[in-house]
Design an enzyme around this catalytic site. Structure first.
Site, PDB file in Angstrom:
ATOM      1  N   TYR A 108       0.918  -1.203  -0.119  1.00  0.00           N
ATOM      2  CA  TYR A 108      -0.131   0.006  -0.122  1.00  0.00           C
ATOM      3  C   TYR A 108       0.727   1.260   0.033  1.00  0.00           C
ATOM      4  CZ  TYR A 108      -3.582  -3.432   1.035  1.00  0.00           C
ATOM      5  OH  TYR A 108      -4.123  -4.579   1.010  1.00  0.00           O
ATOM      6  N   ARG A 109       1.452   1.665  -1.226  1.00  0.00           N
ATOM      7  CA  ARG A 109       2.395   2.634  -1.305  1.00  0.00           C
ATOM      8  C   ARG A 109       2.117   3.510  -2.383  1.00  0.00           C
ATOM      9  NH1 ARG A 109       8.432  -0.125  -1.165  1.00  0.00           N
ATOM     10  NH2 ARG A 109       8.814   1.870  -0.468  1.00  0.00           N
ATOM     11  N   TYR A 117      13.535  -6.658  -7.805  1.00  0.00           N
ATOM     12  CA  TYR A 117      12.387  -6.374  -8.817  1.00  0.00           C
ATOM     13  C   TYR A 117      11.076  -6.892  -7.866  1.00  0.00           C
ATOM     14  CZ  TYR A 117       8.827  -7.043 -12.438  1.00  0.00           C
ATOM     15  OH  TYR A 117       7.867  -7.151 -13.074  1.00  0.00           O
ATOM     16  N   ARG A 118      10.281  -6.149  -8.013  1.00  0.00           N
ATOM     17  CA  ARG A 118       8.750  -6.103  -7.482  1.00  0.00           C
ATOM     18  C   ARG A 118       7.693  -6.202  -8.470  1.00  0.00           C
ATOM     19  NH1 ARG A 118      11.745  -7.511  -3.958  1.00  0.00           N
ATOM     20  NH2 ARG A 118      11.971  -6.816  -1.968  1.00  0.00           N
ATOM     21  N   ALA A 148      16.008 -11.807   3.299  1.00  0.00           N
ATOM     22  CA  ALA A 148      17.256 -12.463   2.901  1.00  0.00           C
ATOM     23  C   ALA A 148      18.164 -11.986   2.240  1.00  0.00           C
ATOM     24  CB  ALA A 148      17.018 -14.047   2.653  1.00  0.00           C
ATOM     25  N   ASP A 155      18.047  -8.587   1.404  1.00  0.00           N
ATOM     26  CA  ASP A 155      18.698  -7.432   2.023  1.00  0.00           C
ATOM     27  C   ASP A 155      19.801  -7.729   3.019  1.00  0.00           C
ATOM     28  OD1 ASP A 155      16.797  -6.119   0.678  1.00  0.00           O
ATOM     29  OD2 ASP A 155      15.072  -5.959   2.161  1.00  0.00           O
TER      30      ASP A 155
END
Length: 306
Positions: free
Chosen positions: A94-95, A156-157, A246, A248
């Protein structure tokens, strides 16, 4: 951003745990725990969740002097995680319209103070908005001109943007990147032409001016590619509890090794170690080690430290 972590399926209700998340924040905390001086630049909302983000970073020893609290009514971003199958986790973001999505070059450039050695960016930031993409590119350009090493984790998201949009936005960033970190399936996003195999992709990225490409392989370890050769490192063997964070943790370990003057095998070893701490504990960053704890994996099973 803030994070709500469900203990079961969200649609069934139940309790949620409140914490802090965000790839850059995770890396910042990981580096701070390992004894490095870290500065975080970004935007949070003028709300309780924003206060939680800043309080957490400050408590973990991260410099937030350049953090901006948005006073225009934009809220702090939020994510929800829910366990679905074993270590498979579903994440909802929710960005859109959040304070973080409004970050601009003016918010981040002052953080690039003299003496800075590494600028860490992810491919998540340019996915948030045009101003966020501009901020990432401006930071990379300014850092490069100042002789600061630029590290880009593709991260990537798919729920934030398409692969084609990501590829277009990452191309100018790549031209200013010294160290590229990506998972195996993310490598093609760093290329103008998708579909290349790993070897060809890495060769093209190095030819474009990137000094080093590090490929994260999860339970199979990691590989570093430079003009001088290829270095592999096996993963640490650990019972996985939670895989979120993990990558990060891996980045924090790798950058820690780089800052400490370690060679590539040493950097990879530290990176897979910090990643193992992350997957062995719940939460994005809560289980990350301090410098003194890095050797815990070398202790025999069942050891009690008294």
């Amino acid at each position: 951003m803030a994070a709500l972590r469900a203990h079961g399926t969200l649609r069934l209700g139940g309790s949620l745990g409140l914490s802090v998340a965000g790839a850059e924040s995770n890396v910042a905390i990981g580096l701070a725990r390992l004894g490095h001086r870290v500065r975080w630049a970004g935007r949070v909302g003028a709300d309780e969740l924003g206060a939680l983000v800043l309080r957490t970073l400050r408590a973990e020893g991260v410099d937030i002097d350049h953090a901006v609290t948005d006073d225009t009514g934009r809220a702090t971003g939020l994510l929800l995680t829910e366990p679905r199958l074993g270590t498979l986790t579903r994440v909802s973001y929710y960005r859109a319209g959040s304070a973080g999505s409004a970050v601009s070059p003016a918010d981040v450039l002052p953080a690039l103070a003299p003496g800075s050695r590494i600028l860490h960016l992810t491919g998540i930031t340019p996915a948030l908005s045009p101003s966020a993409a501009e901020a990432a590119l401006a930071a990379a350009t300014t850092a490069g001109d100042a002789g600061i090493t630029v590290c880009l984790d593709v991260n990537y998201r798919s729920r934030l943007w398409t692969a084609d949009r990501a590829r277009t936005a990452l191309r100018p960033l790549l031209a200013r990147t010294d160290l590229l970190i990506a998972s195996e399936d993310e490598l093609p996003l760093a290329l103008a032409r998708p579909g290349a195999g790993e070897s060809d992709a890495v060769h093209s990225i190095l030819a474009a001016g990137v000094s080093e490409v590090v490929v994260k392989r999860g339970a199979h370890g990691a590989t570093s590619f430079t003009a001088d050769g290829v270095t592999d490192c096996a993963a640490r063997q650990v019972d996985a509890v939670d895989l979120v964070g993990a990558g990060d943790a891996f980045v924090a370990g790798y950058l820690s090794g780089l800052l400490g003057g370690a060679d590539i095998p040493g950097r990879l070893h530290r990176a897979v170690t910090t990643a193992a701490f992350a997957v062995a504990t719940r939460g994005d960053w809560e289980g990350l080690p301090t410098q003194d704890e890095l050797g815990l994996f070398d202790q025999p099973d069942g050891t009690t430290i008294r």
